[in-house]
Design an enzyme around this catalytic site. Structure first.
Site, PDB file in Angstrom:
ATOM      1  N   GLY A  62       0.177  91.389 -24.175  1.00 30.11           N
ATOM      2  CA  GLY A  62       0.382  91.558 -22.742  1.00 30.11           C
ATOM      3  C   GLY A  62       1.766  92.109 -22.453  1.00 30.11           C
ATOM      4  N   ALA A  64       4.700  90.629 -21.855  1.00 24.11           N
ATOM      5  CA  ALA A  64       5.803  90.039 -22.615  1.00 24.11           C
ATOM      6  C   ALA A  64       5.823  90.567 -24.043  1.00 24.11           C
ATOM      7  CB  ALA A  64       5.692  88.512 -22.615  1.00 24.11           C
ATOM      8  N   LYS A  83      -5.970  89.135 -29.146  1.00 27.83           N
ATOM      9  CA  LYS A  83      -7.131  88.321 -29.504  1.00 27.83           C
ATOM     10  C   LYS A  83      -8.435  89.085 -29.281  1.00 27.83           C
ATOM     11  CE  LYS A  83      -7.041  83.966 -28.292  1.00 27.83           C
ATOM     12  NZ  LYS A  83      -7.221  82.705 -27.520  1.00 27.83           N
ATOM     13  N   ALA A  94      -2.689  91.599 -12.958  1.00 25.68           N
ATOM     14  CA  ALA A  94      -1.693  91.282 -11.929  1.00 25.68           C
ATOM     15  C   ALA A  94      -1.749  92.328 -10.817  1.00 25.68           C
ATOM     16  CB  ALA A  94      -0.303  91.226 -12.551  1.00 25.68           C
ATOM     17  N   GLY A  96       0.001  91.926  -7.336  1.00 28.37           N
ATOM     18  CA  GLY A  96       1.097  92.001  -6.375  1.00 28.37           C
ATOM     19  C   GLY A  96       2.250  92.881  -6.778  1.00 28.37           C
ATOM     20  N   GLY A  97       2.975  92.521  -7.838  1.00 29.45           N
ATOM     21  CA  GLY A  97       4.109  93.338  -8.235  1.00 29.45           C
ATOM     22  C   GLY A  97       5.127  92.547  -9.024  1.00 29.45           C
ATOM     23  N   GLU A 204       6.096  88.645  -0.311  1.00 30.05           N
ATOM     24  CA  GLU A 204       5.063  87.670  -0.638  1.00 30.05           C
ATOM     25  C   GLU A 204       5.558  86.274  -0.298  1.00 30.05           C
ATOM     26  OE1 GLU A 204       2.817  90.113  -4.226  1.00 30.05           O
ATOM     27  OE2 GLU A 204       4.048  88.374  -4.728  1.00 30.05           O
ATOM     28  N   ASP A 324      -3.849  78.227 -26.662  1.00 30.80           N
ATOM     29  CA  ASP A 324      -3.722  78.071 -28.115  1.00 30.80           C
ATOM     30  C   ASP A 324      -2.304  78.330 -28.602  1.00 30.80           C
ATOM     31  OD1 ASP A 324      -4.205  80.613 -27.232  1.00 30.80           O
ATOM     32  OD2 ASP A 324      -5.585  81.172 -28.819  1.00 30.80           O
ATOM     33  N   HIS A 345      -3.605  79.622  -7.279  1.00 33.02           N
ATOM     34  CA  HIS A 345      -3.404  80.697  -6.309  1.00 33.02           C
ATOM     35  C   HIS A 345      -4.224  80.382  -5.069  1.00 33.02           C
ATOM     36  CE1 HIS A 345      -3.147  84.623  -4.432  1.00 33.02           C
ATOM     37  NE2 HIS A 345      -2.243  84.973  -5.335  1.00 33.02           N
ATOM     38  N   ARG A 391       3.251  79.023  -2.623  1.00 28.91           N
ATOM     39  CA  ARG A 391       1.846  78.938  -3.001  1.00 28.91           C
ATOM     40  C   ARG A 391       1.297  77.515  -3.017  1.00 28.91           C
ATOM     41  NH1 ARG A 391       1.389  83.405  -7.929  1.00 28.91           N
ATOM     42  NH2 ARG A 391       1.300  85.230  -6.566  1.00 28.91           N
ATOM     43  N   HIS A 452      -4.372  79.638 -11.595  1.00 27.17           N
ATOM     44  CA  HIS A 452      -3.807  80.981 -11.719  1.00 27.17           C
ATOM     45  C   HIS A 452      -2.669  81.095 -12.719  1.00 27.17           C
ATOM     46  CE1 HIS A 452      -2.680  85.011 -10.587  1.00 27.17           C
ATOM     47  NE2 HIS A 452      -1.504  84.640 -10.111  1.00 27.17           N
ATOM     48  N   ARG A 487       5.773  78.313  -9.228  1.00 29.73           N
ATOM     49  CA  ARG A 487       6.296  79.660  -9.440  1.00 29.73           C
ATOM     50  C   ARG A 487       6.392  80.438  -8.132  1.00 29.73           C
ATOM     51  NH1 ARG A 487       3.832  84.760 -10.366  1.00 29.73           N
ATOM     52  NH2 ARG A 487       1.755  83.825 -10.353  1.00 29.73           N
ATOM     53  N   LEU A 493       5.899  88.541 -13.761  1.00 27.09           N
ATOM     54  CA  LEU A 493       6.053  89.827 -14.435  1.00 27.09           C
ATOM     55  C   LEU A 493       7.516  90.082 -14.769  1.00 27.09           C
ATOM     56  CD1 LEU A 493       3.595  92.265 -12.585  1.00 27.09           C
ATOM     57  CD2 LEU A 493       3.189  90.824 -14.585  1.00 27.09           C
TER      58      LEU A 493
END
Length: 721
Positions: A62, A64, A83, A94, A96-97, A204, A324, A345, A391, A452, A487, A493
């Site tokens: 992904g 990261a 995987k 994702a 939003g940004g 947001e 995992d 979310h 949130r 989420h 968060r 991100l």
């Protein structure tokens, strides 16, 4: 198409005389390891003939993982494991940004303040400051890689954005983030055509101003496409799809070369003072395409495997997010923190079994939450920030409304905005909803909270260092303290990119210096002192320990509980279909008892059920490797993770952020980070040249010979810091 690589990739250096078996789940020669009189029936795998080598192994493809890979020096051979397919990751979905201080009217201090407020007292101030400070650089780096962020010039100027805080392109250059200026204070050549002032920024929930850079309403997809293309062009990076990491390879530091050294080390004062002196040097991997296991050896490992959202029935995370990575790190010696803080979310699409998310930016651009019966807005009854509250507050408000209306959803309505405005800002969402029969330009969207994001995870520094030398962690799998109890939108991100790039800065020096010092080390103590001075692991302030109310019987490695020379005849391994049913039952249990609102009776009932399932699973053994056997092992690991989450939730007798206890509705005066210590924290040394080690014993498999030292102290508690 994104690049993938097979096992013959030039980035690999197979071990001498390596051969890969074609038998399902075969890993070489089966042998019986006699660890002690009561474990002589344990069957282990000798992995020495199936080892592949690289410089850096990254588990997870992904944002990261790829940010780390692309930021590493090109002379390092990097292997990235996915995987499943590359798009099967949370980053891809994702919407939003990415949040950062990008406008002249904004500041890192303001961004930090909003982050700390959302985190509800549990953010690590220092790590948060470090990560947010690098935000503008992260966005500039993504732009340089070709991410097509939406610009002000892309949008028509007559839209109703009178309060958007957008800046003129000729605003003062003095306050530009450093990523956009060269050493003499002028805009850098690479950024001269795309100043941050030209980025269209949205707002947001929880943010005090517009600071979220985005690419339409599919930011993650555009980012991942750009990074995958760059990874495909990099000759030193190999991406292997269909590769599931099962267990981390943990060895003693290189200075420990013999059984005599081990005995001396086990009794030394320095071993007592710093028990975690092992290094992570690879992983045991399941190749789903070839149906076989292999080991990948490396000089360092980056864990970027994502969160645990798929432990819940309604979740936005893809099905690979089963936690995992957290369990691998925990077994290897890392602490886990804040597992009870699973962010829900507020606005997942409430239509059949859809896992589609309606971006928070819809509310940021003026969307209202309404009661589907009366049509009235209701957020004013819960928070002064209305639809832009953090949130956790919005999710609980929606859940409360759902409990009152009995419909299973509320309405998110942005139809009062012009249709062109909606299509320009949310083209992907609008298109997806049209396919499902909903026109968001003229009718409301049914929404409900959905699991989420995992705010907790593997304890790590802002540079990604964990408790285990050579093991880094980034992204949702990690707990850096940025997200605290809840968060802040679009900080995830940002954390992926920033921590990934900070890892890439630290890792090459770690590899180079460790090799020099280990080669020169003439005693164990000298090498240990160097590792302790350079690898400064994470520190959580104000830590304290509490006993587990219902202790876990024993930790296990890949072969510990699954294979036996004398399998239980009365019980059989579950089939693939039965395994699916088991996981669905677990998801329902977690959603019902560890959802948005919790209490002690429901948490305890769920824990009792999980422990019974775990006890039943321990009784099932087999001497024949198979897919069903692998699923049985996965099932046991899932149960252990769920048990740890429930223990954490039971231990937190307060309501804070994403953790709301109906029986403990007040917030404690002292904010504490819940920490689950690794079983290895109670051991002086656990090691093997094979990754298939039994973590409940002190083992050294030097020269393929088992050397039994002594059993460790039992695991008895969870730490609360």
């Amino acid at each position: 198409m994104p690049m993938t690589a097979n096992l013959s990739s030039s980035s690999f250096s197979p071990a001498t005389n390596s051969t890969l078996s074609t038998d399902p789940l075969s890993t070489g020669t089966l042998s019986i390891d006699t660890l002690s009189t009561d474990t002589s029936n344990i069957v282990t795998f000798d992995m020495s003939d199936t080892t592949l080598q690289c410089d850096v192994l990254i588990i997870g493809a992904g944002l990261a993982g790829l940010s780390t890979a692309l930021s590493l020096p090109s002379h390092l051979k990097v292997v990235v494991l996915s995987k499943k397919a590359l798009n099967d990751c949370s980053s891809h979905y994702a919407q939003g940004g990415i949040a950062a201080s990008l406008s002249i009217e904004d500041s890192v201090a303001d961004h930090l303040q909003d982050t700390l407020i959302a985190g509800d007292g549990l953010c690590d101030d220092d790590n948060s400051q470090a990560i947010l400070t690098d935000g503008a650089d992260a966005v500039a780096w993504l732009q340089a890689l070709g991410v097509p962020f939406t610009m002000n010039s892309d949008l028509e100027q007559n839209h109703p954005l009178s309060q958007n805080g957008l800046l003129e392109p000729n605003s003062s250059l003095a306050n530009l983030p450093r990523a956009y200026k060269d050493d003499i204070g002028q805009p850098s050549a690479a950024r001269s055509t795309a100043w941050p002032t030209d980025l269209h920024l949205t707002q947001e929930g929880g943010h005090g101003r517009r600071r979220v850079a985005h690419a339409d309403d599919a930011t993650g997809r555009y980012i991942m496409q750009a990074l995958q293309q760059k990874a495909n062009e990099a000759s030193n990076i190999s991406i292997l799809t269909g590769m599931e990491a099962l267990e981390l390879m943990v060895h003693p530091i290189a200075a420990i070369k013999s059984t005599t050294d081990l005995e001396s080390f086990a009794n030394s004062a320095i071993a007592t003072q710093k028990p975690n002196t092992n290094q992570c040097q690879g992983a045991l991997v399941w190749d789903s395409q070839q149906q076989q296991c292999l080991t990948i050896s490396s000089q360092a490992v980056v864990l970027a495997s994502g969160g645990l959202g798929q432990l819940f029935k309604r979740a936005t995370a893809p099905d690979v997010c089963m936690g995992d990575g957290m369990m691998m790190a925990w077994h290897a010696g890392c602490r886990l923190a804040n597992l009870e803080f699973v962010q829900f979310h507020p606005t997942g699409l409430a239509l059949d079994n859809s896992n589609f998310l309606i971006s928070e930016a819809v509310r940021g651009e003026g969307g209202y939450l309404r009661c589907p019966i009366s049509g009235k807005r209701f957020m004013q009854d819960y928070d002064a920030r209305l639809e832009l509250a953090p949130r956790d507050i919005v999710a609980r408000a929606i859940a409360d409304q759902i409990s009152q209306n009995g419909l299973g959803y509320v309405h998110l309505d942005i139809s009062h905005q012009p249709a062109d405005f909606i299509h320009q800002h949310f083209p992907q969402i609008a298109c997806q909803l049209i396919e499902l029969g909903i026109d968001m330009t003229c009718e409301p969207i049914p929404v409900a909270p959905t699991a989420h994001y995992t705010c907790g995870g593997v304890v790590a520094t802002a540079d990604g260092l964990t408790d285990v030398i050579g093991l880094y962690a980034a992204g949702e799998v990690a707990y850096t303290g940025l997200h605290g109890a809840n968060r802040l939108a679009s900080n995830s991100l940002l954390e992926c990119v920033v921590v990934g790039r900070r890892i890439a800065q630290h890792l090459p020096t770690y590899i180079k210096t460790a090799a020099i010092d280990d080669s020169k080390a003439d005693c164990i103590q000298q090498s240990l002192r160097w590792h302790a001075s350079y690898w400064i692991g994470p520190n959580i302030k104000n830590s304290s320990y509490i006993n587990l109310k219902t202790p876990i019987s024993e930790t296990f490695s890949f072969n510990r509980l699954s294979l036996s020379a004398n399998p239980t005849p009365s019980k059989a391994l579950c089939s693939e279909g039965h395994h699916f049913q088991q996981v669905q039952a677990l998801k329902s249990l977690m959603s019902t008892h560890l959802g948005i609102s919790r209490d002690q009776p429901h948490l305890q009932a769920a824990l009792n059920q999980l422990q019974q399932w775990h006890l039943d699973a321990e009784q099932i053994t087999t001497s024949k490797p198979s897919i069903d056997w692998l699923n049985q092992w996965r099932w046991q690991r899932l149960l252990m993770l769920a048990i740890l989450m429930l223990q954490s939730a039971l231990s937190r007798e307060e309501s804070r952020g994403g953790h709301f206890r109906m029986d403990c509705p007040e917030k404690s005066k002292l904010a504490k980070v819940s920490v689950i210590d690794s079983p290895r924290a109670h051991q002086t040394l656990v090691t093997s040249l094979s990754p298939l080690r039994t973590t409940a014993f002190y083992v050294n498999a030097l020269n393929q010979k088992t050397f039994f030292l002594k059993p460790p102290a039992p695991v008895t508690g969870i730490a609360v810091a």
